[in-house]
Design a protein around this motif. Structure first.
Motif, PDB file in Angstrom:
ATOM      1  N   ALA A   1       1.041  -1.045  -0.136  1.00 51.86           N
ATOM      2  CA  ALA A   1      -0.166  -0.188   0.031  1.00 51.86           C
ATOM      3  C   ALA A   1       1.001   1.042  -0.497  1.00 51.86           C
ATOM      4  CB  ALA A   1      -0.720  -0.305   1.384  1.00 51.86           C
ATOM      5  N   GLY A   2       2.087   1.207   0.651  1.00 51.01           N
ATOM      6  CA  GLY A   2       2.824   2.919   1.195  1.00 51.01           C
ATOM      7  C   GLY A   2       3.275   2.525  -0.789  1.00 51.01           C
ATOM      8  N   ALA A   3       4.002   1.463  -1.041  1.00 46.77           N
ATOM      9  CA  ALA A   3       4.303   1.652  -2.494  1.00 46.77           C
ATOM     10  C   ALA A   3       3.561   2.060  -3.448  1.00 46.77           C
ATOM     11  CB  ALA A   3       5.223   0.033  -3.032  1.00 46.77           C
ATOM     12  N   ARG A   4       2.169   1.796  -3.339  1.00 41.91           N
ATOM     13  CA  ARG A   4       1.403   2.206  -4.656  1.00 41.91           C
ATOM     14  C   ARG A   4       0.747   3.329  -4.008  1.00 41.91           C
ATOM     15  NH1 ARG A   4      -1.580  -2.331  -3.658  1.00 41.91           N
ATOM     16  NH2 ARG A   4      -2.891  -1.361  -1.613  1.00 41.91           N
ATOM     17  N   SER A   5       1.221   3.619  -3.117  1.00 46.14           N
ATOM     18  CA  SER A   5       0.524   5.031  -2.780  1.00 46.14           C
ATOM     19  C   SER A   5       1.655   6.122  -2.794  1.00 46.14           C
ATOM     20  CB  SER A   5       0.470   5.479  -1.327  1.00 46.14           C
ATOM     21  OG  SER A   5       1.129   5.327  -0.561  1.00 46.14           O
ATOM     22  N   ALA A   6       2.734   5.957  -3.580  1.00 46.26           N
ATOM     23  CA  ALA A   6       4.109   6.937  -3.692  1.00 46.26           C
ATOM     24  C   ALA A   6       3.286   6.748  -4.896  1.00 46.26           C
ATOM     25  CB  ALA A   6       4.942   6.039  -3.485  1.00 46.26           C
ATOM     26  N   ILE A   7       3.456   5.755  -6.106  1.00 44.67           N
ATOM     27  CA  ILE A   7       3.712   6.112  -7.338  1.00 44.67           C
ATOM     28  C   ILE A   7       2.401   6.402  -7.689  1.00 44.67           C
ATOM     29  CG2 ILE A   7       3.492   4.645  -9.606  1.00 44.67           C
ATOM     30  CD1 ILE A   7       5.894   4.375  -8.057  1.00 44.67           C
TER      31      ILE A   7
ATOM     32  N   GLU B   1       6.135  -1.006  -9.213  1.00 51.91           N
ATOM     33  CA  GLU B   1       5.848  -1.705 -10.728  1.00 51.91           C
ATOM     34  C   GLU B   1       3.992  -1.952 -11.023  1.00 51.91           C
ATOM     35  OE1 GLU B   1       8.609  -4.521 -11.093  1.00 51.91           O
ATOM     36  OE2 GLU B   1       9.763  -3.375 -12.167  1.00 51.91           O
ATOM     37  N   ALA B   2       3.646  -2.394 -10.180  1.00 57.77           N
ATOM     38  CA  ALA B   2       2.294  -2.839 -10.347  1.00 57.77           C
ATOM     39  C   ALA B   2       1.225  -1.419 -10.739  1.00 57.77           C
ATOM     40  CB  ALA B   2       1.632  -3.809 -10.049  1.00 57.77           C
ATOM     41  N   ALA B   3       1.642  -0.746  -9.972  1.00 55.35           N
ATOM     42  CA  ALA B   3       1.435   0.917 -10.059  1.00 55.35           C
ATOM     43  C   ALA B   3       1.814   1.876 -11.224  1.00 55.35           C
ATOM     44  CB  ALA B   3       1.195   1.502  -8.194  1.00 55.35           C
ATOM     45  N   LEU B   4       2.644   1.690 -11.361  1.00 50.28           N
ATOM     46  CA  LEU B   4       3.321   1.877 -12.962  1.00 50.28           C
ATOM     47  C   LEU B   4       2.066   1.606 -14.288  1.00 50.28           C
ATOM     48  CD1 LEU B   4       7.099   2.952 -11.941  1.00 50.28           C
ATOM     49  CD2 LEU B   4       5.530   4.679 -13.055  1.00 50.28           C
ATOM     50  N   GLU B   5       1.786   0.259 -14.205  1.00 47.39           N
ATOM     51  CA  GLU B   5       1.729  -0.339 -15.150  1.00 47.39           C
ATOM     52  C   GLU B   5       0.044   0.017 -14.963  1.00 47.39           C
ATOM     53  OE1 GLU B   5       0.516  -4.687 -17.125  1.00 47.39           O
ATOM     54  OE2 GLU B   5       1.934  -4.272 -15.177  1.00 47.39           O
ATOM     55  N   ARG B   6      -0.934   0.182 -14.485  1.00 49.36           N
ATOM     56  CA  ARG B   6      -1.643   0.787 -13.363  1.00 49.36           C
ATOM     57  C   ARG B   6      -1.899   2.257 -14.254  1.00 49.36           C
ATOM     58  NH1 ARG B   6      -1.847  -2.826  -9.053  1.00 49.36           N
ATOM     59  NH2 ARG B   6      -1.539  -0.249  -8.048  1.00 49.36           N
ATOM     60  N   ALA B   7      -1.145   2.568 -14.174  1.00 45.65           N
ATOM     61  CA  ALA B   7      -1.604   3.728 -14.761  1.00 45.65           C
ATOM     62  C   ALA B   7      -1.005   4.122 -16.048  1.00 45.65           C
ATOM     63  CB  ALA B   7      -0.186   5.555 -13.745  1.00 45.65           C
ATOM     64  N   GLY B   8      -0.653   3.081 -16.520  1.00 46.17           N
ATOM     65  CA  GLY B   8      -0.159   3.721 -18.376  1.00 46.17           C
ATOM     66  C   GLY B   8       0.903   3.686 -18.178  1.00 46.17           C
ATOM     67  N   ALA B   9       2.537   3.992 -17.187  1.00 46.82           N
ATOM     68  CA  ALA B   9       3.486   4.557 -17.550  1.00 46.82           C
ATOM     69  C   ALA B   9       4.249   3.286 -18.178  1.00 46.82           C
ATOM     70  CB  ALA B   9       4.143   4.889 -16.508  1.00 46.82           C
ATOM     71  N   PRO B  10       5.467   3.703 -19.091  1.00 54.08           N
ATOM     72  CA  PRO B  10       5.405   2.958 -20.336  1.00 54.08           C
ATOM     73  C   PRO B  10       6.513   2.467 -19.644  1.00 54.08           C
ATOM     74  CG  PRO B  10       6.645   4.816 -21.180  1.00 54.08           C
ATOM     75  CD  PRO B  10       4.964   5.299 -19.986  1.00 54.08           C
TER      76      PRO B  10
ATOM     77  N   VAL C   1       0.496  -8.873  12.565  1.00 50.81           N
ATOM     78  CA  VAL C   1      -0.041  -7.923  12.241  1.00 50.81           C
ATOM     79  C   VAL C   1       0.368  -7.158  11.336  1.00 50.81           C
ATOM     80  CG1 VAL C   1      -0.393  -5.768  13.683  1.00 50.81           C
ATOM     81  CG2 VAL C   1      -0.676  -8.217  14.677  1.00 50.81           C
ATOM     82  N   VAL C   2      -0.067  -5.888  10.275  1.00 55.13           N
ATOM     83  CA  VAL C   2      -0.017  -4.961   9.188  1.00 55.13           C
ATOM     84  C   VAL C   2       0.378  -3.455  10.133  1.00 55.13           C
ATOM     85  CG1 VAL C   2      -0.221  -4.199   7.001  1.00 55.13           C
ATOM     86  CG2 VAL C   2      -0.431  -6.651   7.715  1.00 55.13           C
ATOM     87  N   VAL C   3       1.350  -2.921  10.361  1.00 57.85           N
ATOM     88  CA  VAL C   3       1.202  -1.788  10.554  1.00 57.85           C
ATOM     89  C   VAL C   3       1.067  -0.429   9.059  1.00 57.85           C
ATOM     90  CG1 VAL C   3       2.331   0.759  11.610  1.00 57.85           C
ATOM     91  CG2 VAL C   3       3.186  -1.834  12.121  1.00 57.85           C
ATOM     92  N   PRO C   4       0.189  -0.169   9.412  1.00 54.22           N
ATOM     93  CA  PRO C   4      -0.466   0.921   8.456  1.00 54.22           C
ATOM     94  C   PRO C   4       0.749   2.173   7.693  1.00 54.22           C
ATOM     95  CG  PRO C   4      -1.858   1.690  10.294  1.00 54.22           C
ATOM     96  CD  PRO C   4      -1.588   0.241  10.383  1.00 54.22           C
ATOM     97  N   THR C   5       0.922   2.631   6.321  1.00 57.12           N
ATOM     98  CA  THR C   5       1.306   3.698   5.873  1.00 57.12           C
ATOM     99  C   THR C   5       0.476   5.292   5.727  1.00 57.12           C
ATOM    100  OG1 THR C   5       1.866   3.277   3.464  1.00 57.12           O
ATOM    101  CG2 THR C   5       3.506   2.183   4.979  1.00 57.12           C
ATOM    102  N   THR C   6       1.152   5.874   5.777  1.00 62.76           N
ATOM    103  CA  THR C   6       1.126   7.097   5.500  1.00 62.76           C
ATOM    104  C   THR C   6       1.430   8.375   4.428  1.00 62.76           C
ATOM    105  OG1 THR C   6      -0.808   9.280   5.631  1.00 62.76           O
ATOM    106  CG2 THR C   6       1.193   8.768   7.647  1.00 62.76           C
ATOM    107  N   LEU C   7       1.415   9.199   3.858  1.00 61.60           N
ATOM    108  CA  LEU C   7       2.557   9.732   3.267  1.00 61.60           C
ATOM    109  C   LEU C   7       2.441  11.452   3.528  1.00 61.60           C
ATOM    110  CD1 LEU C   7       1.250   9.633  -0.471  1.00 61.60           C
ATOM    111  CD2 LEU C   7       3.867   9.199  -0.186  1.00 61.60           C
TER     112      LEU C   7
END
Length: 336
Positions: free
Chosen positions: A162-168, A199-208, A313-319
């Motif tokens: 989730a943290g990496a996805r939010s960054a991209i 990489e998955a977030a970049l692909e979803r965003a249509g970035a080459p 247990v998963v610790v959440p992230t925020t930007l």
């Protein structure tokens, strides 16, 4: 105690009564014992006393990668506070990302009869099967930041994906398509999880797909600076950079400063001086102390007799945005 008894010319039982504060000992004998204690530098073996009186050592072990890293220092501080609240001493050691060193240190802690273990594994090369018998014989272990290998135990993780996805998503929303990503060794679980999500977030965003803008195996600040400088001086340099841990973020900023270049920067992991950087910086933040606290609480529950199934247990992230105005991709209107 035998040496003290010989020095004071009293029985071993008398020494025991004096050092344990029994008030009925003859004052003259007690004075001789105390004088012998002072001369010989005698100290009670607290661990042996605890094992005898309550079948525990009142110690737990914490193994981390590098205590100098603010991330691990936060975990250690929270774990130490929880240990103090449970009248327990925390023993801390560093594996330096070496699986053999990790194994040796953890087994040494078990030899010293610690009541439990908190472990940040040393990459994917670490096989924790050697801890299985220790856990089965009553020494619980809780793993932090990275899951264990070949053993079942409680685990506390950051929400890396989730943290990496939010960054991209943050960078692509600013119009960036050429986004450079720098990673540590992919054998480290958080790195592979963050890179896959990015990489998955970049692909979803249509970035080459730009393999020339993905660099991994960067474990030091100088390594990162060199890799980023190579990207920035290429024919199509990135307009934004995503660093997958705080050490890599420093390398990215160093390269930008040395070359006098401009680029948007997002780093995974917050750090104390992030807001003081001359270059605007956004970070994927989370509570490292919460990870240490949750892990320690799980461990003391196990020590107290909790036999429920292992949990994760998963610790959440925020930007979090630090610094001045954050840079948009060239040609992107400010209102977008």
């Amino acid at each position: 105690m035998t040496d003290v008894a010989r020095e004071a010319d009293v029985s071993l039982k008398t020494v025991s009564r004096v050092v344990n504060g029994v008030s009925t000992v003859d004052p003259e004998m007690a004075a001789r014992v105390r004088a012998a204690v002072a001369r010989l530098g005698f100290r009670r073996n607290g661990m042996a006393r605890d094992l005898r009186t309550r079948s525990t050592s009142a110690t737990v072990g914490l193994l981390i990668e590098d205590l100098a890293n603010p991330f691990y220092a936060g975990i250690a501080a929270a774990a130490a506070q929880c240990a103090l609240e449970n009248d327990t001493l925390l023993i801390t050691a560093s594996s330096e990302e070496d699986a053999d060193r990790e194994r040796r240190l953890l087994l040494q802690m078990c030899e010293r009869r610690v009541d439990g273990l908190l472990v940040v594994p040393a990459g994917s090369t670490a096989d924790h099967v050697y801890l299985r018998s220790e856990i089965e014989m009553g020494t619980p272990a809780v793993f932090l930041d990275r899951p264990p290998t070949n053993v079942r135990a409680d685990t506390v993780l950051i929400d890396n994906a989730a943290g990496a996805r939010s960054a991209i998503e943050y960078l692509t929303a600013q119009g960036h398509e050429r986004i450079g990503v720098v990673s540590d060794w992919l054998s480290i679980h958080p790195m592979s999880a963050r890179l896959s999500a990015a990489e998955a977030a970049l692909e979803r965003a249509g970035a080459p797909y730009r393999p020339d803008l993905i660099r991994f195996g960067l474990h030091t600040v100088p390594d990162t600076e060199a890799a980023v400088e190579e990207m920035l001086t290429g024919p199509q340099p990135p307009t934004a950079l995503f660093a997958l841990n705080n050490r890599l973020t420093l390398g990215v900023l160093g390269a930008l400063n040395r070359l006098g270049r401009e680029a948007a920067v997002v780093g995974f992991d917050d750090f104390e001086t992030a807001g003081l950087m001359a270059h605007p910086l956004t970070v994927v933040s989370y509570d490292a102390r919460a990870m240490g606290r949750i892990g320690a609480e799980l461990l003391f529950q196990r020590i107290a007799g909790d036999t429920s199934r292992p949990r994760t247990v998963v610790v959440p992230t925020t930007l979090v945005e630090h610094g001045g105005a954050h840079r948009r991709a060239p040609g992107t209107p400010a209102g977008e």
